[in-house]
Design a protein around this motif. Structure first.
Motif, PDB file in Angstrom:
ATOM      1  N   CYS A 125      -1.331   6.581   6.724  1.00 42.13           N
ATOM      2  CA  CYS A 125      -0.526   7.938   6.368  1.00 42.13           C
ATOM      3  C   CYS A 125       0.889   7.545   6.878  1.00 42.13           C
ATOM      4  CB  CYS A 125      -1.061   8.963   7.237  1.00 42.13           C
ATOM      5  SG  CYS A 125      -2.583   9.217   7.376  1.00 42.13           S
ATOM      6  N   ALA A 126       1.314   6.679   6.948  1.00 39.95           N
ATOM      7  CA  ALA A 126       2.478   6.002   7.427  1.00 39.95           C
ATOM      8  C   ALA A 126       3.860   6.825   6.644  1.00 39.95           C
ATOM      9  CB  ALA A 126       2.932   4.363   7.447  1.00 39.95           C
ATOM     10  N   VAL A 127       3.912   7.204   5.683  1.00 43.36           N
ATOM     11  CA  VAL A 127       5.074   7.513   4.971  1.00 43.36           C
ATOM     12  C   VAL A 127       4.588   8.918   4.298  1.00 43.36           C
ATOM     13  CG1 VAL A 127       6.346   5.307   4.664  1.00 43.36           C
ATOM     14  CG2 VAL A 127       4.751   6.228   3.031  1.00 43.36           C
ATOM     15  N   HIS A 128       3.647   9.440   4.688  1.00 43.96           N
ATOM     16  CA  HIS A 128       3.272  10.715   4.437  1.00 43.96           C
ATOM     17  C   HIS A 128       4.334  11.765   4.637  1.00 43.96           C
ATOM     18  CE1 HIS A 128       1.140  14.532   2.749  1.00 43.96           C
ATOM     19  NE2 HIS A 128       1.568  14.976   3.757  1.00 43.96           N
ATOM     20  N   HIS A 188       0.837  -1.232   0.003  1.00 44.82           N
ATOM     21  CA  HIS A 188      -0.083  -0.016   0.065  1.00 44.82           C
ATOM     22  C   HIS A 188       1.010   1.253  -0.079  1.00 44.82           C
ATOM     23  CE1 HIS A 188      -2.135  -3.196   2.140  1.00 44.82           C
ATOM     24  NE2 HIS A 188      -3.346  -2.697   1.156  1.00 44.82           N
ATOM     25  N   ALA A 189       0.311   2.202  -0.720  1.00 42.60           N
ATOM     26  CA  ALA A 189       1.082   3.542  -0.935  1.00 42.60           C
ATOM     27  C   ALA A 189       1.240   4.289   0.627  1.00 42.60           C
ATOM     28  CB  ALA A 189       0.381   4.529  -1.796  1.00 42.60           C
ATOM     29  N   ARG A 210      -1.449   8.986   2.456  1.00 42.12           N
ATOM     30  CA  ARG A 210      -2.734   9.809   2.744  1.00 42.12           C
ATOM     31  C   ARG A 210      -2.034  10.914   3.744  1.00 42.12           C
ATOM     32  NH1 ARG A 210      -5.481   5.105   2.011  1.00 42.12           N
ATOM     33  NH2 ARG A 210      -7.713   5.439   0.837  1.00 42.12           N
ATOM     34  N   GLU A 211      -2.721  12.086   3.648  1.00 41.71           N
ATOM     35  CA  GLU A 211      -2.310  13.292   4.575  1.00 41.71           C
ATOM     36  C   GLU A 211      -2.955  12.969   5.797  1.00 41.71           C
ATOM     37  OE1 GLU A 211      -1.486  18.020   4.708  1.00 41.71           O
ATOM     38  OE2 GLU A 211      -2.893  17.278   2.949  1.00 41.71           O
ATOM     39  N   SER A 212      -4.021  12.603   5.800  1.00 42.89           N
ATOM     40  CA  SER A 212      -4.856  12.249   7.027  1.00 42.89           C
ATOM     41  C   SER A 212      -6.045  11.230   6.907  1.00 42.89           C
ATOM     42  CB  SER A 212      -5.416  13.411   7.893  1.00 42.89           C
ATOM     43  OG  SER A 212      -6.569  13.966   6.942  1.00 42.89           O
ATOM     44  N   TYR A 213      -6.444  10.485   7.706  1.00 40.36           N
ATOM     45  CA  TYR A 213      -7.205   9.521   7.349  1.00 40.36           C
ATOM     46  C   TYR A 213      -8.018   9.167   8.840  1.00 40.36           C
ATOM     47  CZ  TYR A 213      -9.247   5.164   5.289  1.00 40.36           C
ATOM     48  OH  TYR A 213     -10.382   4.293   4.818  1.00 40.36           O
ATOM     49  N   ASP A 214      -9.256   8.905   8.893  1.00 45.06           N
ATOM     50  CA  ASP A 214     -10.032   8.834   9.899  1.00 45.06           C
ATOM     51  C   ASP A 214      -9.914   9.954  10.944  1.00 45.06           C
ATOM     52  OD1 ASP A 214     -11.684   6.835   8.916  1.00 45.06           O
ATOM     53  OD2 ASP A 214     -10.549   4.933  10.055  1.00 45.06           O
ATOM     54  N   GLY A 215      -9.738  11.115  10.728  1.00 48.70           N
ATOM     55  CA  GLY A 215      -9.530  12.195  11.532  1.00 48.70           C
ATOM     56  C   GLY A 215      -8.111  12.185  12.025  1.00 48.70           C
ATOM     57  N   THR A 216      -7.257  11.606  11.693  1.00 49.70           N
ATOM     58  CA  THR A 216      -6.021  11.768  12.239  1.00 49.70           C
ATOM     59  C   THR A 216      -4.853  11.630  11.263  1.00 49.70           C
ATOM     60  OG1 THR A 216      -4.385  10.914  13.875  1.00 49.70           O
ATOM     61  CG2 THR A 216      -5.819   9.366  13.050  1.00 49.70           C
ATOM     62  N   LYS A 217      -3.628  12.565  11.287  1.00 50.63           N
ATOM     63  CA  LYS A 217      -2.475  12.168  10.277  1.00 50.63           C
ATOM     64  C   LYS A 217      -1.533  11.278  10.999  1.00 50.63           C
ATOM     65  CE  LYS A 217       0.126  16.029  12.525  1.00 50.63           C
ATOM     66  NZ  LYS A 217       0.774  17.329  12.025  1.00 50.63           N
ATOM     67  N   MET A 265      -3.776   1.709  -3.759  1.00 54.01           N
ATOM     68  CA  MET A 265      -3.711   3.068  -3.384  1.00 54.01           C
ATOM     69  C   MET A 265      -5.009   3.672  -3.536  1.00 54.01           C
ATOM     70  SD  MET A 265      -1.319   4.628  -6.161  1.00 54.01           S
ATOM     71  CE  MET A 265      -1.541   6.440  -5.742  1.00 54.01           C
ATOM     72  N   ASP A 266      -5.348   4.844  -2.980  1.00 56.52           N
ATOM     73  CA  ASP A 266      -6.208   5.691  -3.294  1.00 56.52           C
ATOM     74  C   ASP A 266      -5.681   6.723  -4.350  1.00 56.52           C
ATOM     75  OD1 ASP A 266      -8.122   8.279  -2.567  1.00 56.52           O
ATOM     76  OD2 ASP A 266      -9.167   6.509  -2.174  1.00 56.52           O
ATOM     77  N   ALA A 267      -6.630   7.155  -5.125  1.00 56.59           N
ATOM     78  CA  ALA A 267      -6.337   8.331  -6.224  1.00 56.59           C
ATOM     79  C   ALA A 267      -5.828   9.384  -5.566  1.00 56.59           C
ATOM     80  CB  ALA A 267      -7.472   8.630  -6.846  1.00 56.59           C
ATOM     81  N   ILE A 268      -6.289   9.973  -4.408  1.00 55.91           N
ATOM     82  CA  ILE A 268      -5.676  11.044  -3.824  1.00 55.91           C
ATOM     83  C   ILE A 268      -4.215  10.837  -3.599  1.00 55.91           C
ATOM     84  CG2 ILE A 268      -6.253  10.419  -1.183  1.00 55.91           C
ATOM     85  CD1 ILE A 268      -7.111  13.423  -0.961  1.00 55.91           C
TER      86      ILE A 268
END
Length: 314
Positions: free
Chosen positions: A150-153, A134-135, A138-145, A169-172
């Protein structure tokens, strides 16, 4: 549960903090997983499997535990994802500054936010080698970064991030991804030179964060989010051996083991993988049968001008 206080049941003389070259930090955390639960049980399953593993590595002809492996107290902070990340960061940085080769075993992938941050603060021009299905950008997910998604953002913004094995991955996440440094599984299967290409993109100092779902579920079913089409055992070892040989690996973490009581093979794969990675890191020292149990910062950083240690105590 483990039956001794030492990693892999090694003799006490190889398990002391003062003389061990390696520190292993367990992080039994599963606070942000979004599908399969159980990563908080991963460290115990890994340690139990390690106790039942032969400690002579045939490939390298070494017994790397003789370099010393100190099993640190587990990071058990779980009041919030952010608090957990801060605790992992503090523990990791503390042992780096004690001149140890620091490794971590999770726990789900959000723990790596803390470990990567610590290594990036201590080593110049850090490459983060992210091996995963998995990529996780994400900058944040489920209300938290501080989510596993978001492990490698943060690493994508602050380090030389290279991603290997990605197949979900998600398009975002495309807006945060450097596709020139991303190796998708469907491309890798047809590219005999992918390993060389990855290594060529690295700086000298490399931290490896390895999510076990990078492996194909046919050999690693016990993860929270298994994806078809993953890496196999020997190609992964060939790649890791090349990275350890050609670059200065300064530390690593392994995450996302969700043990299944009916199948111990995944636990054992994780145990063997960890030991293999140590064997590749220290095989020259082990072959030379070094009796020097001190571990200078320069040995971790490759050269003193690669490290970012400060004189002040934190």
């Amino acid at each position: 549960m483990t039956t001794t206080n030492n990693y892999a049941g090694i003799p006490d003389k190889f398990a002391q903090l003062e003389t061990a070259k390696v520190v292993l930090i367990p992080v039994p955390y599963d606070g942000t997983s979004t599908w399969g639960k159980g990563a908080d049980k991963g460290p115990d399953a890994f340690l139990n499997a390690s106790e039942n593993m032969e400690l002579y590595d045939i490939e390298t002809g070494t017994e790397v535990y003789e370099q010393g492996v100190y099993l640190a107290d587990a990071v058990t902070e779980n009041s919030s994802p952010e608090a957990m990340v801060n605790s992992v960061h503090a523990a990791t940085k503390d042992y780096i500054k004690r001149n140890k080769f620091v490794t971590l075993f999770g726990g789900e992938h959000s723990i790596s936010i803390g470990s990567i941050r610590a290594f990036n603060e201590c080593f110049d021009n850090l490459t983060v080698l992210h091996i995963d299905a998995h990529a996780d950008l994400r900058e944040s997910y489920d209300g938290t970064k501080f989510n596993h998604a978001c492990a490698v953002h943060e690493a994508s913004q602050t380090t030389n991030l290279i991603q290997v094995g990605i197949r979900s991955m998600d398009a975002i996440e495309k807006s945060f991804m450097d596709e020139e440094k991303t190796f998708f599984a469907h491309d890798m299967v047809n590219d005999e030179y992918w390993m060389d290409k990855v290594v060529d993109l690295m700086t000298e100092n490399v931290f490896i964060t390895l999510d076990l779902d990078a492996f194909d579920p046919s050999i690693m079913p016990s993860t929270g989010t298994p994806e078809p089409g993953g890496l196999l055992w020997y190609e992964t070892l060939d790649f890791l051996k090349q990275v350890f040989k050609e670059k200065n690996v300064v530390g690593f973490d392994i995450v996302e083991l969700c043990p299944n009581k009916n199948d111990k093979s995944s636990d054992f794969l994780a145990a063997k993988l960890y030991y293999k990675m140590l064997s590749y890191k220290f095989m020259d020292a082990a072959v030379e049968d070094s009796y020097d149990n001190t571990y200078d910062v320069d040995q971790i950083a490759g050269a003193s001008n690669n490290s970012k240690f400060e004189d002040d105590e934190e």
